[in-house]
Design an enzyme around this catalytic site. Structure first.
Site, PDB file in Angstrom:
ATOM      1  N   GLY A 116       0.825  -1.204   0.000  1.00 58.64           N
ATOM      2  CA  GLY A 116       0.000   0.000   0.000  1.00 58.64           C
ATOM      3  C   GLY A 116       0.858   1.252   0.000  1.00 58.64           C
ATOM      4  N   ASP A 117       0.296   2.296   0.560  1.00 58.72           N
ATOM      5  CA  ASP A 117       0.922   3.612   0.537  1.00 58.72           C
ATOM      6  C   ASP A 117       2.374   3.613   1.042  1.00 58.72           C
ATOM      7  OD1 ASP A 117       0.598   6.394   0.134  1.00 58.72           O
ATOM      8  OD2 ASP A 117       0.524   6.638   2.316  1.00 58.72           O
ATOM      9  N   ASP A 141      -7.971  -0.466   2.421  1.00 58.29           N
ATOM     10  CA  ASP A 141      -8.486   0.900   2.599  1.00 58.29           C
ATOM     11  C   ASP A 141      -8.931   1.538   1.275  1.00 58.29           C
ATOM     12  OD1 ASP A 141      -7.621   0.427   5.176  1.00 58.29           O
ATOM     13  OD2 ASP A 141      -5.786   1.604   4.970  1.00 58.29           O
TER      14      ASP A 141
HETATM   15  O1  F6P Z   1      -4.049  -0.090   6.074  1.00 62.32           O
HETATM   16  C1  F6P Z   1      -4.734  -1.246   6.382  1.00 62.32           C
HETATM   17  C2  F6P Z   1      -5.194  -1.259   7.818  1.00 62.32           C
HETATM   18  O2  F6P Z   1      -5.898  -2.445   8.069  1.00 62.32           O
HETATM   19  C3  F6P Z   1      -6.003  -0.044   8.244  1.00 62.32           C
HETATM   20  O3  F6P Z   1      -7.334  -0.086   7.795  1.00 62.32           O
HETATM   21  C4  F6P Z   1      -5.836  -0.084   9.737  1.00 62.32           C
HETATM   22  O4  F6P Z   1      -5.967   1.201  10.322  1.00 62.32           O
HETATM   23  C5  F6P Z   1      -4.428  -0.586   9.898  1.00 62.32           C
HETATM   24  O5  F6P Z   1      -4.072  -1.235   8.690  1.00 62.32           O
HETATM   25  C6  F6P Z   1      -4.222  -1.539  11.038  1.00 62.32           C
HETATM   26  O6  F6P Z   1      -2.882  -1.875  11.093  1.00 62.32           O
HETATM   27  P1  F6P Z   1      -2.272  -2.988  12.068  1.00 62.32           P
HETATM   28  O7  F6P Z   1      -2.393  -4.313  11.367  1.00 62.32           O
HETATM   29  O8  F6P Z   1      -0.871  -2.564  12.237  1.00 62.32           O
HETATM   30  O9  F6P Z   1      -3.073  -2.978  13.334  1.00 62.32           O
END
Ligand code: F6P
Length: 366
Positions: A116-117, A141
């Site tokens: 992703g980003d 997202d």
């Molecule tokens: O970017 C994907 C995502 O699932 C977001 O929607 C969410 O805020 C974040 O990653 C959660 O990240 P982690 O897996 O580090 O809790």
């Protein structure tokens, strides 16, 4: 240039469809006699030089498999490396030269990064350092502007919609307000689309500041019409009119310094206190990233993977495979990271949601 050997990695938060991309890249490459090294845990595999040699056998039976057979990491950033034994949160190190060294030492002709980003930003920095990279856009997202859709989003959307369907029946039975918290970070796509698809009554998204009293009045108004239950779909990143956002935790030194979360519990207490209607919170969390991809995501991931390998053979480095309509396209990674794709508060999707009676919890929109 003849391509003989490529590397591939999956980085950032996982999502359904990663394996389908790895499979498509590998099948396309192996059928052309190109060797494929799968680096473990995102860019960490290139820092530590940890990889698997991908064969037909490795990618057999993984099309429908959630997660990633390569592992992923959203904290292994070679430009600011904090993982032991090479770095620490107190003393992050720039190990980008190690990545370049391992890339060359393995005699790779190209690298395909799936992420992703954050992964795209790192990929672009390596492109600027001369690494031949083609990227594939992943994230539940759906917040990348250069592609019509990232893979993983459709699967998350289905999971959120199914949850709303299930919560509907229990909300109805108990005459309750159910607040469903979706992921999506700073974009409201999962919340908005699942609320439309699941018939949510109120949807709160980061792009439209909400007001507690507007939410309360909408629920009481429904009750006055004999609708004794309501479904609120709240994106984890939604903000109220004061700009306040529910933050679960801040992690100093992390690439993801702010962990969003907690809006559903906050709203549940507020709604119950102000309306007198029993309310419950349901946080979907990582269920939205787990399990088998939908048919659409399997299709999209397969096209992305096959296209990315074609782009490598054509030398389209510094580019990302993109979806435009229902066809594959190519965009520059630099353009892909220029802007986040967010819901347009004045756009047609918001307007149609309002026209079918949904509320955004805002007096300004509606
Ligand atoms: O970017 C994907 C995502 O699932 C977001 O929607 C969410 O805020 C974040 O990653 C959660 O990240 P982690 O897996 O580090 O809790």
């Amino acid at each position: 240039m003849t391509v003989r050997k490529i590397g591939i990695l999956t980085a950032g938060g996982d999502c359904p469809g990663l394996n389908a991309v790895v499979r498509a890249v590998s099948k396309n490459a192996l059928s052309r006699g190109i060797e494929v090294l799968g680096f473990k845990n995102g860019f960490d595999g290139l820092v530590r030089n940890e990889f698997i040699q991908i064969t037909e056998h490795t990618v057999s039976g993984i099309l429908t498999l959630g997660g990633t057979i390569l592992g992923s990491s959203n904290i292994a950033n070679p430009f600011s490396y904090t993982l032991p034994p090479f770095g620490s949160p107190e003393q992050p190190r720039d190990l980008s030269s190690v990545v370049l060294h391992n890339f060359k030492a393995n005699q790779l002709d190209a690298l395909i990064t799936i992420g992703g980003d954050g992964t795209l930003h790192m990929s672009q920095r390596f492109v600027e350092m001369g690494m031949p990279i083609v990227a594939v856009p992943k994230t539940i997202d759906n917040d990348l502007s250069a592609t019509d859709q990232t893979f993983g989003f459709d699967s998350a959307l289905h999971i959120a919609t199914e949850a709303i369907d299930r919560l509907h029946t229990t909300a109805q039975s108990h005459h309750r307000v159910m607040i469903v918290e979706t992921m999506g970070r700073y974009a409201g796509w999962i919340a908005l689309r699942s609320a439309i698809a699941g018939g949510g009554d109120i949807v709160l998204i980061p792009e439209i500041p909400y007001n507690d009293d507007v939410i309360v009045n909408y629920i009481l108004n429904r009750k006055s019409k004999g609708k004794n239950f309501s479904i609120v779909v709240a994106a984890e990143g939604a903000k109220n009119e004061k700009g306040e956002q529910a933050v679960a935790r801040t992690v100093a030194g992390s690439t993801d310094a702010i962990r969003l979360g907690g809006i559903a519990n906050r709203l549940s207490a507020m709604i119950e206190d102000k309306t007198g209607i029993e309310s419950r919170a349901c946080i979907l969390g990582h269920t939205q990233r787990g399990g088998t991809p939908t048919a659409f995501d399997r299709w999209l991931s397969t096209l992305y993977g096959a296209k990315a390998l074609d782009m490598v053979i054509e030398g389209k480095f510094g580019s990302m495979a993109a979806l435009k309509g229902f066809a594959m396209a190519e965009v520059k990674i630099a353009d892909a990271i220029a802007n986040l794709k967010r819901v347009d508060p004045q756009g047609e999707e918001v307007r149609y949601a309002l026209e079918v009676g949904m509320s955004f919890g805002s007096a300004q929109i509606g």
